[in-house]
Scaffold this active site. Structure first.
Site, short mmCIF file in Angstrom:
data_model
loop_
_atom_site.label_atom_id
_atom_site.label_comp_id
_atom_site.label_asym_id
_atom_site.label_seq_id
_atom_site.Cartn_x
_atom_site.Cartn_y
_atom_site.Cartn_z
N ARG A 164 -4.55 48.42 12.59
CA ARG A 164 -5.01 49.85 12.96
C ARG A 164 -5.47 50.76 11.72
NH1 ARG A 164 -5.13 47.22 16.79
NH2 ARG A 164 -4.65 47.94 19.00
N SER A 245 -3.16 53.65 23.02
CA SER A 245 -1.93 53.52 22.49
C SER A 245 -1.67 54.77 21.70
CB SER A 245 -1.78 52.23 21.71
OG SER A 245 -1.90 50.94 22.49
N GLU A 345 -0.94 56.77 16.39
CA GLU A 345 -2.00 56.00 16.13
C GLU A 345 -3.19 56.97 15.87
OE1 GLU A 345 -4.70 53.41 18.43
OE2 GLU A 345 -3.15 52.02 17.97
N1 EPU Z 1 6.43 47.17 27.26
C1 EPU Z 1 7.58 47.60 27.77
N2 EPU Z 1 7.31 48.92 28.37
C2 EPU Z 1 6.30 49.44 28.53
C3 EPU Z 1 5.36 49.13 27.64
C4 EPU Z 1 5.38 47.83 26.99
O1 EPU Z 1 8.65 47.16 28.10
O2 EPU Z 1 6.28 50.75 29.05
C5 EPU Z 1 6.58 45.63 26.77
C6 EPU Z 1 5.69 44.80 27.35
O3 EPU Z 1 6.52 44.12 28.43
C7 EPU Z 1 5.43 43.73 26.41
C8 EPU Z 1 5.34 44.47 25.22
O4 EPU Z 1 6.05 45.68 25.42
O5 EPU Z 1 6.35 42.77 26.32
C9 EPU Z 1 4.18 44.85 24.44
O6 EPU Z 1 3.37 45.69 25.47
P1 EPU Z 1 1.82 45.69 25.69
O7 EPU Z 1 1.17 44.21 25.58
O8 EPU Z 1 1.34 46.03 26.90
O9 EPU Z 1 0.97 46.46 24.41
P2 EPU Z 1 1.19 46.35 23.03
O10 EPU Z 1 1.27 44.69 22.40
O11 EPU Z 1 2.08 47.20 22.50
C10 EPU Z 1 -1.18 46.18 21.82
C11 EPU Z 1 -2.16 47.24 21.24
C12 EPU Z 1 -3.08 47.63 22.56
C13 EPU Z 1 -3.79 46.50 22.91
C14 EPU Z 1 -2.57 45.48 23.37
C15 EPU Z 1 -3.20 44.18 23.69
C16 EPU Z 1 -1.02 48.79 19.71
C17 EPU Z 1 -0.38 50.08 19.27
N3 EPU Z 1 -1.39 48.40 20.83
O12 EPU Z 1 -0.17 46.97 22.63
O13 EPU Z 1 -4.15 48.50 21.96
O14 EPU Z 1 -4.72 46.60 23.92
O15 EPU Z 1 -1.88 45.23 22.39
O16 EPU Z 1 -3.55 43.34 22.67
O17 EPU Z 1 -1.10 47.83 18.66
C18 EPU Z 1 -4.75 50.88 21.67
O18 EPU Z 1 -4.63 50.62 20.32
O19 EPU Z 1 -5.16 51.84 21.75
C19 EPU Z 1 -4.48 49.72 22.43
C20 EPU Z 1 -4.52 50.02 24.01
#
Ligand code: EPU
Length: 349
Positions: A164, A245, A345
């Site tokens: 990012r 995010s 972010e």
């Molecule tokens: N989780 C929780 N509670 C929550 C949210 C998440 O326990 O309220 C846990 C989920 O169960 C999962 C883990 O945290 O095991 C990761 O959550 P998730 O895959 O939903 O999101 P992320 O990996 O943190 C990132 C990007 C997203 C992107 C997704 C899919 C960042 C900051 N965010 O999220 O990007 O869509 O991976 O690849 O890197 C964005 O940047 O705006 C965005 C939406």
């Protein structure tokens, strides 16, 4: 070139925050930027480049001259035995561009479906989702230096992409020249190899494969799955204002991670190639009890704690101050519980 005064920005930011631009100029081509430079008063003003407004928090009226990027156009610029190179104007909506590439038969961007914002903003924060980052498909971009008016082209190395992150998010001098506030991206080109391979190593996609029995999905199938996955857990900014995010997933050392696991065995983390660990910020925020909470008109989305939302809708929209107050409260509680500083972010204006 049309110069607009006192322009409402509510429909130009995905949070739906009420704020105004003192002065706004729409940039549809390099010629508009040349016209801007020819106007001594405008040329001298500090400038703020606005893309799709999907990654910003407006904390008040915007005093710098707002340049709203509206460069359009999508085209194939080169085709070799190995790849297609496609280009889009910076003002094209990102998702429409992804859908267009698939319609033309050029796969490769499907994992990045439904990310809000414009093509021009996509390299700034090196957008990423479901195992693909923009830098994996990037060829080059054209931009204009707002200080000198000179046009230039950058390749991937020159963009200094990180998680990012890019050269466009940093200020700097000399060899480490940061381009924050300095460059206006006009066009972006993508390199889409013909030996396309699906990127499926994400739990949500594995679940789709298991549920449908489709083991060798097409790019179109993956595009449809990604749209379903995102719609199921992320709020549609047209319905509930948000900026995706709100925090980056923090990186910690292996020792620090082991220490957290010892205290919180359920913490979600991923090992990075360099041995350090990336923690799921959404999990940390959720563990601190924030999911579904509301402070003023700012809220934490019920289905994904990583996303802050506008709970006031259009009648009583959230202010940038309320969003930042909630963000700070979340940062404080995550720091007190885990010793980790979450970094926002979106760009705070
Ligand atoms: N989780 C929780 N509670 C929550 C949210 C998440 O326990 O309220 C846990 C989920 O169960 C999962 C883990 O945290 O095991 C990761 O959550 P998730 O895959 O939903 O999101 P992320 O990996 O943190 C990132 C990007 C997203 C992107 C997704 C899919 C960042 C900051 N965010 O999220 O990007 O869509 O991976 O690849 O890197 C964005 O940047 O705006 C965005 C939406």
């Amino acid at each position: 070139m049309l110069i607009e005064k006192n322009v409402p920005l509510r429909s130009y930011n995905s949070f739906g925050i009420v704020a105004r631009a003192h002065t706004l100029v729409r940039v549809a081509s390099e010629a508009d930027l040349q016209a801007l430079r020819a106007d001594a008063a405008l040329a001298a003003q500090p400038k703020f480049v606005l893309g799709g407004g999907s990654n910003i928090v407006l904390t008040g009226d915007v005093k710098p001259l707002v340049l709203k990027v509206e460069v359009r156009g999508k085209r194939l610029v080169a085709e070799t035995d190995k790849a297609w190179v496609v280009e889009a104007g910076a003002g094209e909506p990102w998702h429409d561009f992804v859908a267009w590439t698939l319609d033309q038969g050029y796969p490769g961007l499907e994992n990045l479906a439904l990310i809000p914002g414009t093509v021009g903003a996509s390299p700034v924060q090196n957008i990423g989702a479901y195992g693909v980052e923009l830098q994996d498909r990037f060829e080059s971009l054209d931009a204009v230096d707002l200080a000198t008016g000179a046009s230039f082209t950058l390749n991937a190395a020159q963009c200094a992409f990180g998680y990012r992150d890019s050269v466009f998010k940093h200020r700097g001098e000399g060899v480490n020249m940061g381009l924050e506030g300095r460059a206006l991206i006009t066009r972006v080109r993508f390199h889409l190899p013909k030996n396309w391979k699906p990127v499926l190593g994400y739990l949500d996609l594995e679940k789709k494969m298991a549920a449908t029995g489709v083991q060798q999905p097409t790019a179109r199938q993956i595009f449809d799955w990604i749209c379903e996955i995102r719609r199921a857990k992320l709020p549609d900014p047209q319905v509930i204002g948000n900026a995706g995010s709100f925090f980056k997933n923090p990186t910690v050392s292996a020792e620090q991670c082991a220490d957290i696991i010892a205290r919180e065995p359920r913490v979600v983390y991923y090992q990075l190639a360099n041995g350090s660990m990336k923690l799921a910020a959404g999990w940390l925020i959720d563990a601190c009890g924030w999911k579904g909470k509301t402070v003023g008109n700012a809220g934490v989305f019920e289905k994904q704690a990583l996303v802050l939302v506008n709970r006031g809708g259009t009648d009583n929209p959230v202010t940038g101050g309320e969003v930042m107050t909630l963000a700070k409260a979340i940062q404080t509680s995550v720091y007190e519980r885990f010793g980790i500083r979450l970094e926002p972010e979106p760009v705070v204006v």
